[in-house]
Design a protein around this motif. Structure first.
Motif, PDB file in Angstrom:
ATOM      1  N   LEU A 161      -9.530 -22.138 -43.868  1.00 37.24           N
ATOM      2  CA  LEU A 161      -9.053 -22.529 -44.931  1.00 37.24           C
ATOM      3  C   LEU A 161      -9.084 -21.413 -45.915  1.00 37.24           C
ATOM      4  O   LEU A 161     -10.269 -21.254 -46.263  1.00 37.24           O
ATOM      5  CB  LEU A 161      -9.830 -23.759 -45.452  1.00 37.24           C
ATOM      6  CG  LEU A 161      -9.821 -24.805 -44.710  1.00 37.24           C
ATOM      7  CD1 LEU A 161     -10.455 -26.333 -45.274  1.00 37.24           C
ATOM      8  CD2 LEU A 161      -8.310 -25.352 -44.191  1.00 37.24           C
ATOM      9  N   LEU A 162      -8.047 -21.141 -46.486  1.00 33.43           N
ATOM     10  CA  LEU A 162      -7.782 -19.937 -47.394  1.00 33.43           C
ATOM     11  C   LEU A 162      -7.304 -20.306 -48.817  1.00 33.43           C
ATOM     12  O   LEU A 162      -6.347 -21.222 -48.907  1.00 33.43           O
ATOM     13  CB  LEU A 162      -6.863 -18.679 -46.940  1.00 33.43           C
ATOM     14  CG  LEU A 162      -7.438 -18.298 -45.664  1.00 33.43           C
ATOM     15  CD1 LEU A 162      -6.249 -17.447 -44.947  1.00 33.43           C
ATOM     16  CD2 LEU A 162      -8.581 -17.190 -45.585  1.00 33.43           C
ATOM     17  N   GLY A 163      -7.782 -19.713 -49.722  1.00 33.16           N
ATOM     18  CA  GLY A 163      -7.341 -20.154 -51.249  1.00 33.16           C
ATOM     19  C   GLY A 163      -8.280 -19.745 -52.302  1.00 33.16           C
ATOM     20  O   GLY A 163      -9.499 -19.547 -52.122  1.00 33.16           O
ATOM     21  N   LYS A 169     -11.027 -26.933 -50.935  1.00 34.71           N
ATOM     22  CA  LYS A 169     -11.153 -26.954 -49.465  1.00 34.71           C
ATOM     23  C   LYS A 169     -11.996 -27.595 -48.779  1.00 34.71           C
ATOM     24  O   LYS A 169     -12.046 -27.890 -47.625  1.00 34.71           O
ATOM     25  CB  LYS A 169     -11.751 -25.175 -49.443  1.00 34.71           C
ATOM     26  CG  LYS A 169     -10.579 -24.196 -49.950  1.00 34.71           C
ATOM     27  CD  LYS A 169     -11.108 -22.894 -49.509  1.00 34.71           C
ATOM     28  CE  LYS A 169     -11.799 -22.157 -50.589  1.00 34.71           C
ATOM     29  NZ  LYS A 169     -11.302 -22.027 -51.751  1.00 34.71           N
ATOM     30  N   GLU A 170     -13.177 -28.072 -49.416  1.00 34.14           N
ATOM     31  CA  GLU A 170     -14.050 -28.957 -48.752  1.00 34.14           C
ATOM     32  C   GLU A 170     -13.285 -30.310 -48.426  1.00 34.14           C
ATOM     33  O   GLU A 170     -13.622 -31.224 -47.490  1.00 34.14           O
ATOM     34  CB  GLU A 170     -15.475 -29.371 -49.495  1.00 34.14           C
ATOM     35  CG  GLU A 170     -16.328 -30.373 -48.836  1.00 34.14           C
ATOM     36  CD  GLU A 170     -17.709 -30.231 -49.485  1.00 34.14           C
ATOM     37  OE1 GLU A 170     -18.622 -30.904 -48.714  1.00 34.14           O
ATOM     38  OE2 GLU A 170     -17.962 -29.455 -50.432  1.00 34.14           O
ATOM     39  N   LEU A 171     -12.617 -31.009 -49.365  1.00 31.11           N
ATOM     40  CA  LEU A 171     -11.765 -32.118 -49.099  1.00 31.11           C
ATOM     41  C   LEU A 171     -10.963 -31.950 -47.910  1.00 31.11           C
ATOM     42  O   LEU A 171     -10.719 -32.776 -47.179  1.00 31.11           O
ATOM     43  CB  LEU A 171     -11.083 -32.418 -50.602  1.00 31.11           C
ATOM     44  CG  LEU A 171     -11.964 -33.365 -51.802  1.00 31.11           C
ATOM     45  CD1 LEU A 171     -10.744 -33.402 -52.680  1.00 31.11           C
ATOM     46  CD2 LEU A 171     -12.242 -34.616 -50.914  1.00 31.11           C
ATOM     47  N   GLU A 235     -17.471 -20.714 -47.867  1.00 36.87           N
ATOM     48  CA  GLU A 235     -17.612 -19.506 -48.201  1.00 36.87           C
ATOM     49  C   GLU A 235     -18.034 -18.603 -47.060  1.00 36.87           C
ATOM     50  O   GLU A 235     -19.030 -17.764 -47.115  1.00 36.87           O
ATOM     51  CB  GLU A 235     -18.324 -19.296 -49.425  1.00 36.87           C
ATOM     52  CG  GLU A 235     -17.954 -20.029 -50.673  1.00 36.87           C
ATOM     53  CD  GLU A 235     -16.492 -19.352 -51.130  1.00 36.87           C
ATOM     54  OE1 GLU A 235     -16.326 -18.341 -50.483  1.00 36.87           O
ATOM     55  OE2 GLU A 235     -15.839 -20.007 -51.790  1.00 36.87           O
ATOM     56  N   VAL A 236     -17.457 -18.546 -46.001  1.00 40.40           N
ATOM     57  CA  VAL A 236     -17.962 -17.892 -44.798  1.00 40.40           C
ATOM     58  C   VAL A 236     -17.537 -16.332 -44.881  1.00 40.40           C
ATOM     59  O   VAL A 236     -18.263 -15.455 -44.339  1.00 40.40           O
ATOM     60  CB  VAL A 236     -16.672 -18.183 -43.390  1.00 40.40           C
ATOM     61  CG1 VAL A 236     -15.496 -17.777 -44.021  1.00 40.40           C
ATOM     62  CG2 VAL A 236     -17.514 -17.635 -42.072  1.00 40.40           C
ATOM     63  N   GLY A 237     -16.930 -15.675 -45.954  1.00 43.93           N
ATOM     64  CA  GLY A 237     -16.878 -14.364 -46.326  1.00 43.93           C
ATOM     65  C   GLY A 237     -18.303 -13.827 -46.932  1.00 43.93           C
ATOM     66  O   GLY A 237     -18.402 -12.526 -46.975  1.00 43.93           O
ATOM     67  N   THR A 275     -13.053 -19.857 -47.368  1.00 44.37           N
ATOM     68  CA  THR A 275     -13.240 -18.836 -48.080  1.00 44.37           C
ATOM     69  C   THR A 275     -12.230 -18.519 -49.159  1.00 44.37           C
ATOM     70  O   THR A 275     -10.880 -19.049 -49.216  1.00 44.37           O
ATOM     71  CB  THR A 275     -13.454 -17.524 -47.453  1.00 44.37           C
ATOM     72  OG1 THR A 275     -13.932 -16.342 -48.030  1.00 44.37           O
ATOM     73  CG2 THR A 275     -12.214 -16.851 -46.624  1.00 44.37           C
ATOM     74  N   HIS A 276     -12.799 -17.977 -50.328  1.00 45.12           N
ATOM     75  CA  HIS A 276     -11.879 -17.477 -51.410  1.00 45.12           C
ATOM     76  C   HIS A 276     -11.723 -16.147 -51.264  1.00 45.12           C
ATOM     77  O   HIS A 276     -10.884 -15.353 -52.200  1.00 45.12           O
ATOM     78  CB  HIS A 276     -12.314 -18.016 -52.631  1.00 45.12           C
ATOM     79  CG  HIS A 276     -13.408 -17.298 -53.481  1.00 45.12           C
ATOM     80  ND1 HIS A 276     -14.665 -17.515 -52.921  1.00 45.12           N
ATOM     81  CD2 HIS A 276     -13.303 -16.505 -54.274  1.00 45.12           C
ATOM     82  CE1 HIS A 276     -15.470 -16.580 -53.380  1.00 45.12           C
ATOM     83  NE2 HIS A 276     -14.777 -15.914 -54.378  1.00 45.12           N
TER      84      HIS A 276
END
Length: 444
Positions: A161-163, A169-171, A235-237, A275-276
């Motif tokens: 999920l990107l944005g 993103k959690e929803l 926030e995998v980044g 991640t954002h």
């Protein structure tokens, strides 16, 4: 062309026994048969056989393909193949999103004689869901995102999920989990931004007794808790580079080891990450593994920022108010208040809209929030960030060595140190607690 004859009774009987809503159509959009699940969910007690599908499901006089929308029947007539689309349908309970799969049934001449349409509602997505924490919207950008979510949910593929921050993103991760075969098992979120390099492996994979100082007993990791369900890496980044290879091994082999153990354990889980940050830039800078980037991004989904969803602001605002307000105080927004809300840029996206509404609700003594209350809420809000809350170029969180060095030279408050390091005060507090040996009193 569709057959003018009635459908075989065996086919009608078969559809009636299916649990999901199904209808049988001819090539002119007429409903030839509808099973009990469809009649209950979309019929509203009225007969549906003989009516056109768009009249029942959309309350529209024109077919979808003649009203500027995607129509699975029109697409199937053209392609001759099964088609999938996402539609907004009317039900006795209100509007709801439905994933549609339509397949042609061929006659003896090889031509499509009938079309079977299956509808699967998306329970965590609707144009409005009062009091229910879910995905809310009906703008084109939202529907494009939701169509990808509906496609990905039943699969095993890893979803990235990107944005920007605050886009929900959690929803979306929760919707992916609820729409999957793993919905009855655990959804386990991992806040990667709050885990230091020394803590990440033990939190994710668990540890054995005596594996390190303070490990008084064995402990299962979050991967073990998520076995059979979904692991959500938020926030995998921000995952430390040395730990990324261990995550890659888990994704590629489904195996891992607890800290302090040689035993190889197996985990059956689906990974959703978010991640954002701009991951390709981190890869180019050597701060994120390229192989992990491609492994996590099997199915990327871009969440649109709120500024691209202006049509959704009124719906979102009312849904958020319904969740914020106590049960005895049903808050509503005037048209003027909605107009003011729609004029804002929202660099903090839905999170910023929620904060603005909460302030407006506190400033309102009645049940109707007007433009005046929104203006007051804007005036007493946080100052705007110079580079926008949704920036994707933020630097990686500091490693333990950098944190210790900054801590040794810092003489200000904890909030000031967090700003200096580019992390939240909460993340700084967790990082300080995780440092070994413990840090006492350096930051006030």
């Amino acid at each position: 062309m569709a057959s003018p004859h009635l459908p075989p009774p065996e086919l009608v009987s078969f559809l009636d026994g299916l649990p999901d809503p199904h209808i049988l159509l001819d090539g002119a959009y007429r409903i030839l048969a509808a099973n009990a699940a469809y009649r209950q969910q979309f019929g509203g007690g009225a007969p549906v056989v003989g009516r056109r599908c768009h009249e029942v499901s959309h309350h529209a006089s024109l077919p979808c393909d003649q009203a500027g929308e995607s129509c699975p029947l029109a697409q199937a007539r053209q392609s001759g193949q099964r088609e999938h689309v996402l539609h907004l349908h009317h039900t006795p309970q209100g509007e709801e999103y439905v994933q549609i799969a339509l397949a042609p049934i061929r006659g003896a001449d090889g031509q499509a004689a009938f079309f079977v349409e299956k509808m699967v509602p998306l329970p965590l997505a609707a144009p409005t869901l009062p009091g229910v924490p879910g995905l809310v919207g009906r703008s084109p950008a939202f529907q494009r995102m939701l169509a990808l979510v509906a496609r990905a949910a039943p699969a095993r593929a890893a979803v990235l999920l990107l944005g920007e921050s605050g886009t929900g993103k959690e929803l979306v991760a929760r919707a992916l989990h609820q729409g999957s075969p793993r919905a009855t098992r655990a959804l386990v979120p991992v806040d990667c931004a709050s885990l230091s390099e020394s803590l990440f492996e033990a939190e994710l994979f668990g540890h054995e007794k005596g594996a390190f100082t303070g490990a008084a007993q064995a402990r299962a990791g979050l991967v073990e808790v998520a076995d059979g369900g979904t692991l959500f890496l938020d926030e995998v980044g921000d995952i430390p580079l040395p730990q990324q290879v261990k995550l890659l091994r888990l994704l590629e082999t489904g195996t891992y080891r607890r800290v302090g153990s040689t035993e190889l354990r197996h985990a059956d889980l689906r990974v959703v990450s978010a991640t954002h940050r701009h991951l390709p830039r981190l890869v180019a800078e050597g701060r994120f593994r390229e192989d992990l980037y491609y492994r996590l991004g099997t199915f990327p989904v871009l969440l649109p920022p709120l500024r691209e969803r202006q049509e959704d602001i009124a719906l979102l605002a009312q849904a958020l108010l319904d969740r914020l307000a106590p049960a005895h105080r049903a808050l509503r927004l005037s048209e003027a208040a909605v107009a003011v809300l729609q004029a804002q840029p929202y660099p903090g996206n839905v999170r910023e809209l929620r904060n603005l509404l909460e302030r407006a609700a506190l400033l309102c003594d009645h049940t109707l929030i007007d433009a005046e209350h929104v203006h007051q809420a804007l005036a007493c809000g946080l100052p705007a960030l110079a580079d926008g809350a949704g920036a994707t170029h933020a630097s990686a969180p500091p490693d333990d060595a950098t944190l210790r060095q900054a801590l040794a030279s810092h003489r200000g408050s904890r909030a000031a140190l967090a700003r200096q390091l580019g992390i939240s005060e909460r993340s700084l507090y967790r990082r300080l607690r995780a440092l070994v040996p413990p840090v006492r009193g350096e930051v006030g």
